[in-house]
Design a protein around this motif. Structure first.
Motif, PDB file in Angstrom:
ATOM      1  N   VAL A 128       2.131  -5.767  -6.909  1.00 28.18           N
ATOM      2  CA  VAL A 128       1.300  -4.907  -6.661  1.00 28.18           C
ATOM      3  C   VAL A 128       1.365  -4.025  -6.116  1.00 28.18           C
ATOM      4  O   VAL A 128       1.297  -3.899  -4.461  1.00 28.18           O
ATOM      5  CB  VAL A 128      -0.164  -5.486  -6.502  1.00 28.18           C
ATOM      6  CG1 VAL A 128      -0.840  -3.828  -6.743  1.00 28.18           C
ATOM      7  CG2 VAL A 128      -0.975  -6.598  -6.940  1.00 28.18           C
ATOM      8  N   LEU A 129       1.989  -2.546  -6.412  1.00 28.06           N
ATOM      9  CA  LEU A 129       1.670  -1.585  -5.596  1.00 28.06           C
ATOM     10  C   LEU A 129       0.544  -0.522  -5.476  1.00 28.06           C
ATOM     11  O   LEU A 129      -0.082  -0.041  -6.796  1.00 28.06           O
ATOM     12  CB  LEU A 129       2.910   0.186  -6.107  1.00 28.06           C
ATOM     13  CG  LEU A 129       2.965   1.641  -5.182  1.00 28.06           C
ATOM     14  CD1 LEU A 129       3.345   0.344  -3.818  1.00 28.06           C
ATOM     15  CD2 LEU A 129       4.179   1.745  -6.216  1.00 28.06           C
ATOM     16  N   TYR A 130      -0.528  -0.264  -5.092  1.00 34.67           N
ATOM     17  CA  TYR A 130      -1.513   0.440  -4.385  1.00 34.67           C
ATOM     18  C   TYR A 130      -1.912   2.015  -4.010  1.00 34.67           C
ATOM     19  O   TYR A 130      -1.564   1.320  -2.593  1.00 34.67           O
ATOM     20  CB  TYR A 130      -2.647  -1.023  -3.570  1.00 34.67           C
ATOM     21  CG  TYR A 130      -4.035  -0.819  -3.150  1.00 34.67           C
ATOM     22  CD1 TYR A 130      -4.851   0.404  -4.542  1.00 34.67           C
ATOM     23  CD2 TYR A 130      -4.266  -0.703  -2.638  1.00 34.67           C
ATOM     24  CE1 TYR A 130      -5.895  -0.014  -3.761  1.00 34.67           C
ATOM     25  CE2 TYR A 130      -5.893  -1.060  -1.392  1.00 34.67           C
ATOM     26  CZ  TYR A 130      -6.373   0.073  -2.137  1.00 34.67           C
ATOM     27  OH  TYR A 130      -7.733  -0.142  -2.169  1.00 34.67           O
ATOM     28  N   ASP A 131      -1.772   1.962  -4.948  1.00 41.22           N
ATOM     29  CA  ASP A 131      -2.161   3.886  -4.895  1.00 41.22           C
ATOM     30  C   ASP A 131      -3.446   4.332  -3.474  1.00 41.22           C
ATOM     31  O   ASP A 131      -4.680   4.202  -4.300  1.00 41.22           O
ATOM     32  CB  ASP A 131      -1.888   4.391  -5.556  1.00 41.22           C
ATOM     33  CG  ASP A 131      -1.903   6.450  -5.885  1.00 41.22           C
ATOM     34  OD1 ASP A 131      -2.167   6.323  -3.997  1.00 41.22           O
ATOM     35  OD2 ASP A 131      -1.211   6.668  -6.184  1.00 41.22           O
ATOM     36  N   ASP A 132      -3.810   3.839  -2.332  1.00 36.62           N
ATOM     37  CA  ASP A 132      -4.387   4.192  -1.768  1.00 36.62           C
ATOM     38  C   ASP A 132      -5.167   5.487  -0.894  1.00 36.62           C
ATOM     39  O   ASP A 132      -5.272   5.478  -0.268  1.00 36.62           O
ATOM     40  CB  ASP A 132      -4.475   2.527  -0.715  1.00 36.62           C
ATOM     41  CG  ASP A 132      -3.318   2.762   0.080  1.00 36.62           C
ATOM     42  OD1 ASP A 132      -2.683   3.345  -0.028  1.00 36.62           O
ATOM     43  OD2 ASP A 132      -3.936   2.242   1.041  1.00 36.62           O
ATOM     44  N   ARG A 133      -4.366   6.410  -1.424  1.00 34.30           N
ATOM     45  CA  ARG A 133      -3.392   7.682  -0.146  1.00 34.30           C
ATOM     46  C   ARG A 133      -4.493   8.034  -1.234  1.00 34.30           C
ATOM     47  O   ARG A 133      -5.737   8.952  -1.839  1.00 34.30           O
ATOM     48  CB  ARG A 133      -2.155   8.418  -1.034  1.00 34.30           C
ATOM     49  CG  ARG A 133      -0.866   7.227  -1.052  1.00 34.30           C
ATOM     50  CD  ARG A 133      -0.205   7.756  -1.221  1.00 34.30           C
ATOM     51  NE  ARG A 133      -0.175   8.341  -3.187  1.00 34.30           N
ATOM     52  CZ  ARG A 133       0.910   9.365  -3.698  1.00 34.30           C
ATOM     53  NH1 ARG A 133       1.467  10.130  -3.855  1.00 34.30           N
ATOM     54  NH2 ARG A 133      -0.039   9.377  -5.009  1.00 34.30           N
ATOM     55  N   ASP A 134      -4.948   9.566   0.132  1.00 36.11           N
ATOM     56  CA  ASP A 134      -6.242  10.093  -0.345  1.00 36.11           C
ATOM     57  C   ASP A 134      -5.565  11.451  -1.372  1.00 36.11           C
ATOM     58  O   ASP A 134      -4.920  12.623  -0.711  1.00 36.11           O
ATOM     59  CB  ASP A 134      -6.938  11.205   1.063  1.00 36.11           C
ATOM     60  CG  ASP A 134      -7.774  11.688   0.560  1.00 36.11           C
ATOM     61  OD1 ASP A 134      -8.488  11.893  -0.006  1.00 36.11           O
ATOM     62  OD2 ASP A 134      -8.853  12.117   1.969  1.00 36.11           O
ATOM     63  N   GLU A 135      -5.722  11.299  -2.482  1.00 37.52           N
ATOM     64  CA  GLU A 135      -4.674  12.690  -3.246  1.00 37.52           C
ATOM     65  C   GLU A 135      -5.759  13.064  -5.212  1.00 37.52           C
ATOM     66  O   GLU A 135      -6.786  11.600  -4.867  1.00 37.52           O
ATOM     67  CB  GLU A 135      -3.360  11.774  -4.065  1.00 37.52           C
ATOM     68  CG  GLU A 135      -2.016  11.809  -3.581  1.00 37.52           C
ATOM     69  CD  GLU A 135      -1.296  12.973  -2.884  1.00 37.52           C
ATOM     70  OE1 GLU A 135      -1.772  13.796  -3.834  1.00 37.52           O
ATOM     71  OE2 GLU A 135      -0.635  12.839  -2.071  1.00 37.52           O
TER      72      GLU A 135
ATOM     73  N   ARG B 162       0.852  -1.065   0.509  1.00 36.13           N
ATOM     74  CA  ARG B 162       0.058   0.179   0.410  1.00 36.13           C
ATOM     75  C   ARG B 162       0.631   1.719  -0.176  1.00 36.13           C
ATOM     76  O   ARG B 162       1.657   1.645   0.725  1.00 36.13           O
ATOM     77  CB  ARG B 162      -1.192  -0.236   0.929  1.00 36.13           C
ATOM     78  CG  ARG B 162      -2.139  -0.727   1.289  1.00 36.13           C
ATOM     79  CD  ARG B 162      -2.898  -0.444   2.778  1.00 36.13           C
ATOM     80  NE  ARG B 162      -3.659  -1.839   2.415  1.00 36.13           N
ATOM     81  CZ  ARG B 162      -5.254  -1.684   1.826  1.00 36.13           C
ATOM     82  NH1 ARG B 162      -5.418  -0.148   2.010  1.00 36.13           N
ATOM     83  NH2 ARG B 162      -6.212  -1.872   2.553  1.00 36.13           N
ATOM     84  N   LEU B 163       0.447   2.158  -0.884  1.00 31.06           N
ATOM     85  CA  LEU B 163       1.556   3.413  -0.983  1.00 31.06           C
ATOM     86  C   LEU B 163       1.505   4.126   0.341  1.00 31.06           C
ATOM     87  O   LEU B 163       1.772   4.943   0.613  1.00 31.06           O
ATOM     88  CB  LEU B 163       1.002   4.318  -2.864  1.00 31.06           C
ATOM     89  CG  LEU B 163       2.038   4.908  -3.449  1.00 31.06           C
ATOM     90  CD1 LEU B 163       3.529   4.585  -2.749  1.00 31.06           C
ATOM     91  CD2 LEU B 163       1.624   5.567  -4.653  1.00 31.06           C
ATOM     92  N   SER B 164       0.451   4.659   0.689  1.00 35.74           N
ATOM     93  CA  SER B 164      -0.223   4.718   2.338  1.00 35.74           C
ATOM     94  C   SER B 164       0.912   4.814   3.036  1.00 35.74           C
ATOM     95  O   SER B 164       1.471   5.038   4.065  1.00 35.74           O
ATOM     96  CB  SER B 164      -1.730   4.453   2.031  1.00 35.74           C
ATOM     97  OG  SER B 164      -1.528   3.479   3.064  1.00 35.74           O
ATOM     98  N   ARG B 165       1.686   3.473   2.635  1.00 32.04           N
ATOM     99  CA  ARG B 165       2.540   3.165   4.188  1.00 32.04           C
ATOM    100  C   ARG B 165       3.520   2.731   3.427  1.00 32.04           C
ATOM    101  O   ARG B 165       4.841   2.209   4.560  1.00 32.04           O
ATOM    102  CB  ARG B 165       2.290   1.161   4.501  1.00 32.04           C
ATOM    103  CG  ARG B 165       0.756   1.436   5.181  1.00 32.04           C
ATOM    104  CD  ARG B 165       0.188   0.160   5.937  1.00 32.04           C
ATOM    105  NE  ARG B 165      -1.051   0.012   5.805  1.00 32.04           N
ATOM    106  CZ  ARG B 165      -1.782  -0.617   5.988  1.00 32.04           C
ATOM    107  NH1 ARG B 165      -1.792  -1.683   6.043  1.00 32.04           N
ATOM    108  NH2 ARG B 165      -3.246  -0.494   6.441  1.00 32.04           N
ATOM    109  N   TYR B 166       4.792   2.756   1.955  1.00 29.91           N
ATOM    110  CA  TYR B 166       5.704   3.065   1.894  1.00 29.91           C
ATOM    111  C   TYR B 166       6.174   4.075   1.971  1.00 29.91           C
ATOM    112  O   TYR B 166       5.731   5.259   2.598  1.00 29.91           O
ATOM    113  CB  TYR B 166       5.951   2.409   0.007  1.00 29.91           C
ATOM    114  CG  TYR B 166       6.267   1.603  -0.205  1.00 29.91           C
ATOM    115  CD1 TYR B 166       7.103   0.737   0.380  1.00 29.91           C
ATOM    116  CD2 TYR B 166       7.311   1.893  -1.662  1.00 29.91           C
ATOM    117  CE1 TYR B 166       7.556  -0.129  -0.625  1.00 29.91           C
ATOM    118  CE2 TYR B 166       7.689   1.100  -2.684  1.00 29.91           C
ATOM    119  CZ  TYR B 166       8.215   0.054  -1.640  1.00 29.91           C
ATOM    120  OH  TYR B 166       8.877  -0.701  -2.553  1.00 29.91           O
ATOM    121  N   LEU B 167       7.733   3.993   0.918  1.00 28.39           N
ATOM    122  CA  LEU B 167       8.354   5.234   1.376  1.00 28.39           C
ATOM    123  C   LEU B 167       8.616   5.782  -0.210  1.00 28.39           C
ATOM    124  O   LEU B 167       9.613   5.261  -0.674  1.00 28.39           O
ATOM    125  CB  LEU B 167       9.504   5.242   2.074  1.00 28.39           C
ATOM    126  CG  LEU B 167      10.851   6.656   1.930  1.00 28.39           C
ATOM    127  CD1 LEU B 167      10.225   7.705   2.874  1.00 28.39           C
ATOM    128  CD2 LEU B 167      11.759   5.962   2.969  1.00 28.39           C
TER     129      LEU B 167
END
Ligand code: 5CA
Length: 438
Positions: free
Chosen positions: A377-384, A2-7
């Motif tokens: 999978v890189l999951y863009d789950d960010r609020d963007e 999850r992108l929200s937890r990645y760097l």
């Protein structure tokens, strides 16, 4: 992931100090950060690429019969005095003194260490031939580190070393590596042309550099147009020295040389099929006979009881340099386009509206299913905003983008985009899943 937890520190602007496209993109896509001149930290996404390249290199070395070990980065100066290279190497060697005033160095290469190790382990012809390799960080105190990881001071290299009873055997070992290198680079989706090269401080009389064509390359190269076509290695028997020699001779019959090794006669024979370009050296192989084994007093017993000094070769691949070189070879205005085999993730999953319950439920579910089936999978789950998410996915260059938004879901579809071709397709959830796992 999850992108929200990645760097993943992605930057919009091109950094001012980067001159070539791969360096700019590596910084913009959050792959690396410079921590000192020519020294880089590998951020999570960059590390995944580095590891994938390493894996391909390792698999092809193993396939060629080479045996992996791991030697340390720090070496003793005395070891290098045995070969006479401690004084000869010059200011590129980083010399260190420990608390007991012992002279050490950060290894720029490992001929001395492997020769000492093998000298102490091998007794007779039964212990040869052997090719040993490791994948380890090197340090060369380059005067002008530049182009990011392409010419760093600390860099990751695969270096292999072969030991044979005689010159014929050593040439066979050399040829095996030659073919293994062609296979290695082909698996990364690039063509690296083997070119006659200078041996430099490594020494020896037979040497090839493997060069990827790119306008930003440091060396000028000259080659036969045939090298622009893929090389078909088929299923050759690399254990048969004669067959292999024929294959290699057949390949090098087509002219290819770096600037220092140009051959006017062969160029004349190549005629209007002669091409010139700039190129990036991603590998370099050497045969240097008994240069190190002799100097370091290595000998093994032959079948007839006599004592033989083994013939050696060494074989390098710039693993960290390849990350930059592959980007030079594959990108567009929007960012990197990773070949599938080295991509940090296969799929970028974009949730267009994290505040929409259905959208998030479907995207979460798709993420679970794909990862459950072994897809990276890189999951863009960010609020963007959607635009920012698309730009991020484009710059980091994953092969596939799967976009899930409320509009599509209303009619039961998601959008699948191929990063390389730009082609977009509307598919049902099931067919998207099938496309990405099939
Ligand atoms: N001992 C031999 C072969 S094992 C050797 O050191 N060869 S070399 O000097 O040609 O280096 C092998 C590969 O390492 C090069 O082909 C290049 O791809 C990579 N390399 C060399 N110097 C650097 C550097 N400063 N930064 C990044 N990669 C480098």
């Amino acid at each position: 992931m999850r992108l929200s937890r990645y760097l993943l520190p992605v930057a919009k602007e091109s950094p001012a100090d980067a001159q070539i496209v791969s360096h700019k993109l590596m910084l913009r896509a959050g792959l690396v950060r410079q921590t000192a001149a020519g020294i880089y930290a590998w951020l999570p996404l960059g590390l995944r690429v580095l590891r994938k390249i390493e894996k391909i290199v390792r698999e092809e070395q193993d396939r060629a019969g080479a045996v992996e070990l791991l030697m340390p980065t720090l070496q003793s100066a005395d070891l290098w005095r045995e070969s006479g290279r401690y004084d000869a190497y010059g200011p590129e060697m980083l010399r260190i003194t420990d608390r007991h005033e012992r002279e050490m160095l950060y290894g720029p290469t490992n001929e001395e260490m492997i020769t000492a190790l093998f000298r102490d382990a091998a007794r007779s012809y039964r212990d040869l031939p052997r090719t040993l390799y490791h994948i380890q960080w090197k340090f060369r105190d380059e005067v002008r580190p530049r182009f990011g990881v392409m010419r760093g001071r600390e860099f990751l290299m695969k270096d292999a070393y072969s030991f044979d009873m005689d010159e014929a055997g050593a040439r066979h070992s050399y040829n095996k590596m030659f073919v293994a290198y062609l296979r290695t680079f082909a698996r990364m989706g690039v063509r690296a042309i083997p070119m006659q090269a200078d041996t430099g401080p490594i020494g020896g009389d037979l040497s090839h550099e493997f060069i990827i064509l790119a306008p930003s390359g440091e060396s000028e190269v000259f080659y036969h147009a045939n090298w622009e076509k893929p090389v078909d290695l088929g299923a050759i028997d690399t254990e048969d020295a004669g067959v292999l020699q024929q294959v290699v001779s057949g390949l090098v019959a087509d002219y290819a040389a770096t600037d220092e090794k140009r051959d006017p006669e062969r160029e004349a024979a190549t005629g209007d099929l002669l091409r010139t370009s700039r190129g990036i050296e991603v590998g370099h192989i050497f045969y240097f006979g008994t240069k190190y084994s002799e100097a370091m007093g290595m000998a093994v017993q032959a079948k007839d009881g006599t004592s033989v000094v083994p013939h050696m070769g060494s074989y390098g691949i710039g693993v960290s340099r390849l990350v930059g070189a592959l980007i030079e070879a594959s990108h567009d205005d929007a960012g990197i386009i990773w070949p599938e085999e080295v991509a940090p993730f296969k799929v970028g999953l974009i949730n267009m509206r994290v505040d929409d319950e259905t959208c998030t439920r479907v995207a979460d579910d798709m993420y679970q299913k794909l990862t459950g089936l072994g897809v990276e999978v890189l999951y863009d789950d960010r609020d963007e905003r959607g635009g920012a998410k698309f730009a991020t996915m484009d710059v980091i260059g994953l092969p596939w983008q799967l976009v899930i938004g409320p509009k599509g879901l209303a009619s039961g579809v998601v959008e699948l985009k191929n990063r390389r071709t730009g082609e977009k397709q509307e598919l049902s959830l099931d067919s998207a899943l099938e496309r990405l796992t099939g």
